[in-house]
Design a protein around this motif. Structure first.
Motif, PDB file in Angstrom:
ATOM      1  N   UNK A 163      75.564  35.678  43.110  1.00  0.00           N
ATOM      2  CA  UNK A 163      75.593  35.347  44.094  1.00  0.00           C
ATOM      3  C   UNK A 163      74.236  36.351  44.901  1.00  0.00           C
ATOM      4  N   UNK A 164      73.176  36.186  46.105  1.00  0.00           N
ATOM      5  CA  UNK A 164      72.330  37.269  46.119  1.00  0.00           C
ATOM      6  C   UNK A 164      72.879  38.026  47.842  1.00  0.00           C
ATOM      7  N   UNK A 165      72.820  38.972  47.673  1.00  0.00           N
ATOM      8  CA  UNK A 165      72.680  39.457  49.182  1.00  0.00           C
ATOM      9  C   UNK A 165      71.735  41.554  49.462  1.00  0.00           C
ATOM     10  N   UNK A 166      71.178  41.695  50.599  1.00  0.00           N
ATOM     11  CA  UNK A 166      70.864  42.325  50.584  1.00  0.00           C
ATOM     12  C   UNK A 166      71.008  44.190  51.109  1.00  0.00           C
ATOM     13  N   UNK A 167      70.478  44.825  50.533  1.00  0.00           N
ATOM     14  CA  UNK A 167      70.226  46.208  51.533  1.00  0.00           C
ATOM     15  C   UNK A 167      71.664  46.600  52.591  1.00  0.00           C
ATOM     16  N   UNK A 168      71.013  46.399  53.763  1.00  0.00           N
ATOM     17  CA  UNK A 168      71.490  46.845  54.952  1.00  0.00           C
ATOM     18  C   UNK A 168      73.164  45.617  54.948  1.00  0.00           C
ATOM     19  N   UNK A 169      73.045  44.453  54.187  1.00  0.00           N
ATOM     20  CA  UNK A 169      73.244  43.473  54.158  1.00  0.00           C
ATOM     21  C   UNK A 169      75.382  44.108  53.827  1.00  0.00           C
ATOM     22  N   UNK A 170      75.073  44.772  53.082  1.00  0.00           N
ATOM     23  CA  UNK A 170      76.420  46.073  52.319  1.00  0.00           C
ATOM     24  C   UNK A 170      76.846  46.061  53.192  1.00  0.00           C
ATOM     25  N   UNK A 171      76.584  46.570  54.372  1.00  0.00           N
ATOM     26  CA  UNK A 171      77.660  46.719  55.433  1.00  0.00           C
ATOM     27  C   UNK A 171      78.282  46.158  56.385  1.00  0.00           C
ATOM     28  N   UNK A 172      77.818  45.072  56.494  1.00  0.00           N
ATOM     29  CA  UNK A 172      78.994  44.124  57.179  1.00  0.00           C
ATOM     30  C   UNK A 172      79.445  42.590  55.388  1.00  0.00           C
ATOM     31  N   UNK A 173      80.866  43.504  55.478  1.00  0.00           N
ATOM     32  CA  UNK A 173      82.217  42.460  54.528  1.00  0.00           C
ATOM     33  C   UNK A 173      82.009  40.789  54.703  1.00  0.00           C
ATOM     34  N   UNK A 174      81.672  40.612  55.816  1.00  0.00           N
ATOM     35  CA  UNK A 174      81.006  39.065  55.919  1.00  0.00           C
ATOM     36  C   UNK A 174      79.790  38.848  55.427  1.00  0.00           C
ATOM     37  N   UNK A 175      79.467  39.366  54.696  1.00  0.00           N
ATOM     38  CA  UNK A 175      78.291  38.547  53.983  1.00  0.00           C
ATOM     39  C   UNK A 175      78.967  38.126  52.562  1.00  0.00           C
TER      40      UNK A 175
END
Length: 273
Positions: free
Chosen positions: A149-161
């Motif tokens: 699955x895909x996730x981007x950069x700053x998203x990593x600071x939001x564990x819900x993603x």
């Protein structure tokens, strides 16, 4: 279904020259394929990048069937692997979409993702130029029986993603980034990537820009939080084995996903930007 696959992360310094960026991706992907990688992950903004975000990004934005993604398709088809990279995507507005694409060996787009959390932090205002993605069911893709699955950069600071991806069956999160350098930023990068792997008992393959803008340090972390492959501060690739038995064993010892008592639900956005 395979018991293991080899996953690669590739880091370089994208520029405003999309053709040159494709050439760099081609060279690094060729090296990854030579080491039998089935997937290679490149940074956010791989199609186009300038240090200061501005109208050049909007002018350079491309559709999902544009020349950059077609170029990724040719690379994926020639090397028989999946290629993941960041695309400055057109929206038909004065802002662009910070998009990830996963291109299959068929040359077709297997999954795409628009960044949800924009980098309006540490003195930056990504939302001045970028439209956030809509909250929707995760797009995933399968490589030899493993779900990615895909996730981007700053998203990593939001564990819900990351947790939403895991709830969709993802076992390997691929994380293209343009992690800007600054005080404690490298520490945050390593800590957050590792935390998302540990708390979700998954693999995370994270690819960043090299200095002077990014921190480099692209890495692959296993479900126990062990950094099993990494690159320093220069362009290059790192390859690691993603193993089915490692996922099973870690989840047996640490059944955190089975024991949790909360679920993630979408929230209303703080604003329209």
């Amino acid at each position: 279904m395979s018991e293991s696959i080899l996953v690669a992360v590739g880091q370089f310094a994208p520029t405003a020259d999309s053709a040159a960026n494709l050439a760099a991706i081609d060279e690094l992907a060729t090296r990854a394929a030579a080491r039998s990688a089935r997937v290679v992950v490149f940074p956010e903004y791989s199609s186009y990048f300038e240090k200061e975000m501005g109208p050049g990004f909007v002018a350079a934005a491309q559709p999902l069937d544009g020349s950059f993604v077609r170029g990724l398709g040719r690379i994926a088809a020639r090397l028989d692997l999946h290629v993941v990279a960041g695309l400055v995507a057109s929206t038909g507005t004065e802002r662009f979409s910070n998009t990830l694409v996963a291109v299959a060996p068929s040359g077709e787009v297997a999954a795409s993702y628009r960044k949800l959390h924009l980098y309006d932090a540490f003195g930056q205002r990504e939302s001045d130029w970028v439209l956030p993605g809509e909250i929707e069911a995760p797009q995933t893709f399968v490589v030899d029986g493993f779900t990615l699955g895909l996730q981007t950069c700053y998203d990593i600071r939001f564990p819900e993603v990351t947790r939403m991806l895991v709830d969709a069956g993802v076992e390997v999160v691929v994380l293209p980034a343009e992690w800007v350098r600054g005080p404690l930023k490298e520490h945050h990068w390593r800590t957050l990537v590792t935390a998302r792997a540990i708390e979700n008992t998954i693999y995370v393959a994270a690819a960043d820009h090299v200095p002077p803008v990014g921190v480099g340090n692209s890495m692959i972390v296993d479900p126990h939080g062990v950094e099993i492959a990494a690159i320093g501060d220069e362009p290059g690739i790192a390859v690691a084995e993603v193993r089915r038995d490692r996922l099973t064993d870690v989840r047996r010892v640490n059944p955190a996903l089975a024991l949790r008592r909360f679920r993630v639900v979408p929230a209303e956005p703080a604003s329209d930007r």
